[in-house]
Design an enzyme around this catalytic site. Structure first.
Site, mmCIF file in Angstrom:
data_model
loop_
_atom_site.group_PDB
_atom_site.id
_atom_site.type_symbol
_atom_site.label_atom_id
_atom_site.label_comp_id
_atom_site.label_asym_id
_atom_site.label_seq_id
_atom_site.Cartn_x
_atom_site.Cartn_y
_atom_site.Cartn_z
ATOM 1 N N ASP A 1 0.861 -1.182 0.000
ATOM 2 C CA ASP A 1 0.000 0.000 0.000
ATOM 3 C C ASP A 1 0.898 1.233 0.000
ATOM 4 O OD1 ASP A 1 -2.159 1.660 0.118
ATOM 5 O OD2 ASP A 1 -2.730 1.162 2.169
ATOM 6 N N ASP B 1 -2.767 2.452 -6.163
ATOM 7 C CA ASP B 1 -1.732 2.523 -5.132
ATOM 8 C C ASP B 1 -1.664 1.319 -4.200
ATOM 9 O OD1 ASP B 1 -4.143 3.045 -3.912
ATOM 10 O OD2 ASP B 1 -3.381 4.651 -2.634
ATOM 11 N N GLU B 2 -2.363 0.241 -4.512
ATOM 12 C CA GLU B 2 -2.240 -0.941 -3.657
ATOM 13 C C GLU B 2 -2.527 -2.212 -4.444
ATOM 14 O OE1 GLU B 2 -5.225 -1.598 -0.593
ATOM 15 O OE2 GLU B 2 -6.489 -0.031 -1.461
#
Length: 364
Positions: free
Chosen positions: A14, A110-111
């Site tokens: 993350d 983003d993860e």
């Protein structure tokens, strides 16, 4: 199933305050200052997409109204998002992941989950792989990421959030049940604000409280998802990392403390929800052809109204204009509304044909 589950090595990566960190990386004048990436607080007001860690110290968080963020920190800087840049950085991050495994399940820009049970480089240690990935992101992209390492997706996801920013948390098989028993229910991945409040109202505050309920009691209280809660509180999550997972729909909804009875209030709430949906679509890099409005009345009756376009859309103006007209078609002034929701589906590339102007929508 259990032995197979324990053999897996799952990492959840993350990125730390991703959009804000990219902006601070690219603009030295933003570094060390509280910034918000999202809509301006002026006019109808925007929504916070991401806040830098300097801004978070003031209580600013994602999905908060920009006007509220400005109240909490008058000196906060508002930066318009650059989704093309974030998508490019996201692709570079995934190229780092692919050095170690092809079993990558992105959740957003983003993860992502990674299954490194059998990694390409033969390293063998998920902790070591997580360290190398974090270092590569730092060296090559000048950004930081947090990682959670465990034997299943649920625990890895929670672990990645425990020591942010730049954290690395490992929760092994022997420690999972104890960890889950101590975890507050509102920290459970997938348990939203409304469900957490419902659980608290039942006297269920931690995993240990949930563990006292039988599987049948869980399903009676929470429906089908109760079976999932029953398993994960015991550290059981057999879901595989799905590299080709397809998102079917994406949206947001809100339940109101006081039922809405006038159209202005309904439009105001729809505006906030539409802002959130637009941000999530951009974050996932998605456009949808079908916009759906969900309405729940005070008597818990639910209706859905949809409209489809020939070309996929993701912009606020199209979304809000469409759902406003869909709402007007339900004669909202005759009802008390306790929940409104907006979702987009039917994702994909443009199809031949002209985009339909929302103004041409017919009312139901």
């Amino acid at each position: 199933m259990e032995s197979a589950n324990r053999a897996r090595k799952i990492i959840h990566i993350d990125m730390d305050a991703f959009y804000a960190s990219v902006e601070q990386r690219d603009h030295p004048e933003y570094r060390g200052r509280p910034i918000v990436v999202g809509g301006s607080p002026e006019g109808r007001g925007g929504v916070v997409a991401t806040a830098s860690y300097e801004a978070r110290k003031f209580g600013i968080r994602s999905a908060m109204a920009s006007k509220r963020a400005q109240q909490l920190c008058p000196e906060v800087l508002f930066v318009r998002p650059r989704f093309d840049v974030y998508k490019d950085v996201s692709q570079k991050i995934r190229s780092i992941f692919r050095r170690y495994t092809d079993l990558i399940e992105p959740l957003s820009l983003d993860e992502a989950f990674l299954d490194v049970s059998e990694d390409k480089l033969g390293i063998g240690s998920a902790i070591e792989i997580a360290k190398q990935i974090k270092q590569a992101i730092r060296d090559e992209l000048q950004l930081t990421a947090s990682a959670g390492v465990s034997i299943n997706k649920f625990v890895a996801k929670i672990a990645s959030d425990m020591n942010k920013p730049d954290g690395l948390t490992f929760i092994g098989p022997s420690g999972i049940e104890d960890f889950m028993e101590k975890l507050p229910v509102d920290k459970f991945f997938g348990v939203g604000r409304v469900t957490a409040a419902k659980m608290n109202g039942m006297g269920l505050h931690t995993g240990a409280d949930l563990k006292k309920l039988s599987e049948s009691e869980m399903t009676q209280r929470f429906g089908k998802v109760g079976r999932f809660y029953y398993n994960i509180v015991r550290g059981i999550d057999n879901r595989s990392v799905q590299p080709h997972r397809e998102t079917k729909s994406l949206g947001a909804e809100d339940t109101f403390q006081v039922d809405l009875t006038d159209i202005d209030s309904m439009f105001t709430e729809l505006s906030k929800i539409a802002e959130t949906v637009e941000e999530r679509l951009r974050r996932h890099g998605l456009k949808g052809r079908t916009i759906t409005l969900k309405v729940k009345y005070h008597d818990f009756r639910i209706i859905n109204r949809s409209h489809s376009f020939t070309e996929p859309v993701d912009d606020y103006e199209t979304i809000i204009t469409t759902v406003q007209q869909l709402l007007l078609g339900t004669a909202p002034e005759d009802h008390k509304i306790r929940l409104l929701g907006i979702s987009l589906s039917n994702f994909g590339e443009s199809r031949p044909g002209r985009k339909i102007n929302p103004e041409q929508l017919s009312l139901f």
